[in-house]
Design a protein around this motif. Structure first.
Motif, mmCIF file in Angstrom:
data_model
loop_
_atom_site.group_PDB
_atom_site.id
_atom_site.type_symbol
_atom_site.label_atom_id
_atom_site.label_comp_id
_atom_site.label_asym_id
_atom_site.label_seq_id
_atom_site.Cartn_x
_atom_site.Cartn_y
_atom_site.Cartn_z
ATOM 1 N N HIS A 1 4.695 -0.884 2.679
ATOM 2 C CA HIS A 1 3.729 -0.841 2.049
ATOM 3 C C HIS A 1 3.425 0.132 3.913
ATOM 4 O O HIS A 1 3.577 -0.817 5.274
ATOM 5 C CB HIS A 1 2.554 -1.257 1.503
ATOM 6 N N TYR B 1 0.996 -1.491 5.295
ATOM 7 C CA TYR B 1 0.471 -2.330 6.123
ATOM 8 C C TYR B 1 1.725 -3.494 6.364
ATOM 9 O O TYR B 1 1.547 -4.488 7.082
ATOM 10 C CB TYR B 1 -0.425 -3.543 5.258
ATOM 11 N N ASP C 1 1.794 4.459 0.812
ATOM 12 C CA ASP C 1 0.408 3.879 0.088
ATOM 13 C C ASP C 1 0.538 3.833 -1.029
ATOM 14 O O ASP C 1 1.878 3.630 -1.502
ATOM 15 C CB ASP C 1 -0.857 4.586 0.021
ATOM 16 N N SER C 2 -0.298 2.646 -1.888
ATOM 17 C CA SER C 2 -0.140 2.033 -3.900
ATOM 18 C C SER C 2 0.789 3.148 -4.097
ATOM 19 O O SER C 2 0.962 3.036 -5.104
ATOM 20 C CB SER C 2 -1.180 1.260 -4.308
ATOM 21 N N ASN D 1 -4.645 -2.666 -7.813
ATOM 22 C CA ASN D 1 -4.489 -3.884 -7.388
ATOM 23 C C ASN D 1 -4.900 -5.264 -8.496
ATOM 24 O O ASN D 1 -5.686 -5.571 -7.985
ATOM 25 C CB ASN D 1 -5.237 -3.971 -6.232
ATOM 26 N N SER E 1 -6.614 4.113 -3.961
ATOM 27 C CA SER E 1 -7.947 4.724 -3.735
ATOM 28 C C SER E 1 -7.690 5.463 -3.326
ATOM 29 O O SER E 1 -8.293 6.839 -2.896
ATOM 30 C CB SER E 1 -7.548 3.293 -2.212
ATOM 31 N N HIS F 1 -11.189 -6.494 3.652
ATOM 32 C CA HIS F 1 -11.599 -4.831 4.458
ATOM 33 C C HIS F 1 -13.278 -5.101 3.951
ATOM 34 O O HIS F 1 -14.409 -4.481 4.596
ATOM 35 C CB HIS F 1 -11.938 -3.506 3.441
ATOM 36 N N HIS G 1 -11.558 2.358 5.417
ATOM 37 C CA HIS G 1 -10.572 2.314 3.578
ATOM 38 C C HIS G 1 -11.963 2.669 3.021
ATOM 39 O O HIS G 1 -12.594 1.337 2.536
ATOM 40 C CB HIS G 1 -9.811 1.237 3.570
ATOM 41 N N GLU H 1 -11.907 0.337 0.219
ATOM 42 C CA GLU H 1 -12.065 -1.202 0.067
ATOM 43 C C GLU H 1 -13.478 -1.722 0.580
ATOM 44 O O GLU H 1 -13.894 -2.464 0.830
ATOM 45 C CB GLU H 1 -10.872 -2.266 -0.232
ATOM 46 N N SER I 1 -7.238 6.447 1.319
ATOM 47 C CA SER I 1 -6.362 5.285 1.390
ATOM 48 C C SER I 1 -5.375 5.626 2.884
ATOM 49 O O SER I 1 -5.551 5.963 3.808
ATOM 50 C CB SER I 1 -5.355 6.138 0.420
ATOM 51 N N THR I 2 -4.870 4.182 2.688
ATOM 52 C CA THR I 2 -4.242 4.223 4.137
ATOM 53 C C THR I 2 -3.533 5.584 4.254
ATOM 54 O O THR I 2 -3.037 5.846 5.372
ATOM 55 C CB THR I 2 -3.057 3.080 3.738
ATOM 56 N N MET J 1 -0.024 -9.636 3.327
ATOM 57 C CA MET J 1 0.992 -8.448 3.499
ATOM 58 C C MET J 1 2.330 -9.301 4.967
ATOM 59 O O MET J 1 2.712 -9.019 4.947
ATOM 60 C CB MET J 1 0.519 -7.224 3.861
HETATM 61 P P1 13P Z 1 -3.480 2.343 -0.536
HETATM 62 O O1 13P Z 1 -3.693 2.005 -1.539
HETATM 63 O O2 13P Z 1 -4.690 2.844 0.202
HETATM 64 O O3 13P Z 1 -2.424 1.893 0.615
HETATM 65 O O4 13P Z 1 -4.207 0.414 -0.118
HETATM 66 C C1 13P Z 1 -3.735 -0.771 -0.859
HETATM 67 C C2 13P Z 1 -4.162 -1.922 -0.304
HETATM 68 O O5 13P Z 1 -3.951 -3.146 -0.408
HETATM 69 C C3 13P Z 1 -5.052 -1.840 0.738
HETATM 70 O O6 13P Z 1 -6.200 -2.536 1.293
#
Ligand code: 13P
Ligand code: SF4
Length: 360
Positions: A57, A59, A74-75, A148, A163, A212, A235, A237, A251-252, A298
């Motif tokens: 990821h 992060y 990203d996710s 998530n 996101s 966040h 972001h 969140e 998103s990231t 993370m």
């Molecule tokens: P993303 O889907 O933007 O990568 O975000 C995942 C996440 O855990 C952000 O806190």
């Protein structure tokens, strides 16, 4: 330091890791590199022996992200990659819900996570039993669930979102079900931020991302005053007032693309700390300014525990098939939608809609 001057690097390790140095040199000291480079070389050898890929990821720390990640993103990107990777083993360099998503999509692969304690405050905020109660209270409304979440929650879900695609998914669900409201859980702030971009009414849950939720509008105001030329990316969140004060929300992966494509002179990433270090390798002329918060979940993933995970083939993440089968439908529906449109600048789209959110 010129490459190879890290104390104690043997010739083979130096040769196998030299190509990584340009991307990492601004983030690790020579002493750290003398410990990290042998681990990176060992992990990359183990991956070949085990037929494994590492899905990392955005992060993850830079030595993981650049050093051993086979696919980074990203996710949404990680979920797509888990579904299509031909490898026999997936190592999830991320948090537990991401590993469960990979297992749901790839039941025949071995999915490993380097530290089982890598959780998520959003995933911990809601259970499958909670979702059953919500559905009983709002019969006939589709349930859109942020990825998530645990597999239990995904099993109660009609379609997942991240996101990156939440607005698209909410609008798809409203159309498919022929309704003007949908349930979007569990992140309250993501729900509010989606509601600002769509006429669809949103029923939301009070989950929060512990990283966040701590950003405030005052943080953004301070940044604007101290660095008037900086572009501020946040972001979804984050709380609404943070996004309202930012220049862009995404998103990231969307934040990464924004920086790499637009090359702002100065940028503030309102998100987890490692993002800036990872994006910086592809945006050498951009100055990255704090603040940033650490995600303690993370940060449980390290080069050491990735190495141990591949050496000992631990910790395997499994999902009972009856749960996985129901969750798979929800995740696959999301993956089957076309890739989301590139987000517009948030300052242009916000306040276009009356924000209709009902908190459960
Ligand atoms: P993303 O889907 O933007 O990568 O975000 C995942 C996440 O855990 C952000 O806190
Ligand atoms: Fe969960 Fe927030 Fe950490 Fe992402 S940053 S894994 S949403 S706690």
């Amino acid at each position: 330091m010129a490459y190879g001057e890290a104390p104690g690097l043997d010739e083979v390790t130096a040769r196998e890791t030299a190509h990584l140095w340009p991307r990492l040199k601004d983030h690790v000291t020579p002493l750290e590199w003398s410990l990290q480079a042998p681990l990176i070389a060992e992990i990359n050898r183990l991956k070949r022996e085990r037929d494994a890929v590492i899905l990392a990821h955005n992060y993850m720390t830079p030595e993981i992200f650049h050093g051993v990640g086979d696919y980074v993103g990203d996710s949404l990107g990680l979920a797509r990659e888990a579904a299509r990777s031909p490898a026999r083993v997936i190592v999830q360099a991320g948090v537990h819900f991401m590993a469960e998503t990979s297992k749901i999509l790839s039941p025949d692969k071995t999915v490993l996570i380097p530290d089982l304690r890598a959780g998520c405050s959003l995933a911990a905020s809601i259970t499958g039993a909670d979702v059953r109660l919500i559905k009983a209270r709002y019969p006939g409304l589709p349930v859109v669930t942020y990825v998530n979440t645990t597999a239990d929650v995904k099993a109660e879900t009609d379609i997942c979102c991240t996101s990156a695609n939440a607005v698209q998914v909410v609008e798809w669900a409203a159309r498919e079900w022929g309704v003007d409201r949908v349930i979007l859980i569990p992140d309250e702030f993501l729900a509010r931020n989606v509601a600002a971009q769509t006429p669809v009414g949103i029923i939301a849950w009070k989950g929060r991302c512990e990283v966040h939720e701590r950003f405030t509008a005052a943080d953004i105001a301070e940044m604007r005053e101290a660095y008037p030329g900086a572009e501020i990316l946040a972001h979804p969140e984050c709380p609404e007032e943070v996004l309202a004060a930012a220049d862009f929300a995404g998103s990231t992966a969307a934040m990464n693309d924004y920086v790499v494509q637009r090359r702002p002179r100065e940028v503030v990433l309102i998100t987890e700390c490692s993002m800036a270090a990872n994006v910086a390798a592809d945006a050498p002329d951009t100055r990255f300014i704090g603040p940033c918060n650490l995600c303690p979940h993370m940060k449980r993933i390290t080069l050491e525990n990735i190495r141990d995970c591949l050496l000992e083939m631990k910790h395997e993440v499994t999902v009972p098939e009856e749960i996985a089968a129901r969750g798979r439908l929800a995740v696959q529906r999301m993956i089957d939608l076309p890739p989301p449109a590139v987000p517009a600048r948030y300052d242009m789209i916000r306040a276009r809609h009356h924000v209709a959110v009902e908190l459960i």
